[in-house]
Design a protein around this motif. Structure first.
Motif, PDB file in Angstrom:
ATOM      1  N   ILE A 129       0.790   5.778  -0.564  1.00 37.71           N
ATOM      2  CA  ILE A 129      -0.065   6.971  -0.563  1.00 37.71           C
ATOM      3  C   ILE A 129       0.229   7.768  -1.831  1.00 37.71           C
ATOM      4  O   ILE A 129       1.374   8.137  -2.092  1.00 37.71           O
ATOM      5  CB  ILE A 129       0.195   7.844   0.684  1.00 37.71           C
ATOM      6  CG1 ILE A 129      -0.018   7.037   1.961  1.00 37.71           C
ATOM      7  CG2 ILE A 129      -0.680   9.098   0.652  1.00 37.71           C
ATOM      8  CD1 ILE A 129      -1.429   6.554   2.178  1.00 37.71           C
TER       9      ILE A 129
ATOM     10  N   SER B  23      -4.754   6.072  -0.139  1.00 37.84           N
ATOM     11  CA  SER B  23      -3.998   4.828  -0.042  1.00 37.84           C
ATOM     12  C   SER B  23      -4.373   3.963  -1.237  1.00 37.84           C
ATOM     13  O   SER B  23      -5.560   3.740  -1.507  1.00 37.84           O
ATOM     14  CB  SER B  23      -4.341   4.117   1.263  1.00 37.84           C
ATOM     15  OG  SER B  23      -3.649   2.896   1.349  1.00 37.84           O
TER      16      SER B  23
ATOM     17  N   GLU C 258       0.862  -1.182   0.000  1.00 33.94           N
ATOM     18  CA  GLU C 258       0.000   0.000   0.000  1.00 33.94           C
ATOM     19  C   GLU C 258       0.896   1.230   0.000  1.00 33.94           C
ATOM     20  O   GLU C 258       1.865   1.299   0.762  1.00 33.94           O
ATOM     21  CB  GLU C 258      -0.891   0.040   1.238  1.00 33.94           C
ATOM     22  CG  GLU C 258      -1.967  -1.015   1.257  1.00 33.94           C
ATOM     23  CD  GLU C 258      -3.123  -0.731   0.319  1.00 33.94           C
ATOM     24  OE1 GLU C 258      -3.528   0.437   0.193  1.00 33.94           O
ATOM     25  OE2 GLU C 258      -3.615  -1.690  -0.303  1.00 33.94           O
TER      26      GLU C 258
END
Length: 132
Positions: free
Chosen positions: A8, A15, A6
């Motif tokens: 950003i 996310s 994951e």
């Protein structure tokens, strides 16, 4: 072995999932955010213990300065002292470089590290707080 991670998005701050393959070693590539479609530079760094880190940066178009032959890029970074997002202008034609610059918000010094590929097609910008 491919793994899910994951990250950003630097443009929309959402996310998002990212598939990486650390077995193939370190690499840098451009990928679009699945939420806002903004391009981002993804940098996968794999160390000798096969541990890895992923960093993402917003892609901003480079501008060729016709007078001086400079290739200038406006990029945004997060100040490591005040956490504000600030613009930096990078001269890609100067190649890879490390220098000190004061944050335009809090005026604290930070070390700016720029890595530029030999053909000027790829680059990354990292910043860190300078020690007192």
């Amino acid at each position: 072995m491919r793994e899910e991670a994951e990250v950003i998005c630097p443009a929309c701050h959402e996310s998002i999932p990212l598939t990486v393959d650390p077995d193939k070693g370190s690499k840098t590539w451009v990928e679009e955010c699945c939420v806002c479609d903004s391009p981002m530079t993804v940098r996968l760094l794999v160390d000798e213990d096969e541990e890895y880190t992923i960093s993402v940066k917003e892609v901003v178009e480079a501008v060729d300065d016709a007078e001086g032959g400079d290739i200038l890029e406006e990029t945004k970074v997060t100040c490591p002292a005040c956490w504000e997002i600030i613009p930096l202008t990078i001269d890609l034609s100067a190649g890879s470089q490390t220098y000190s610059e004061d944050c335009s918000v809090c005026c604290r010094p930070m070390t700016v590290r720029v890595w530029v590929s030999d053909d000027l097609d790829e680059h990354t910008v990292d910043v860190e707080a300078e020690s007192d």
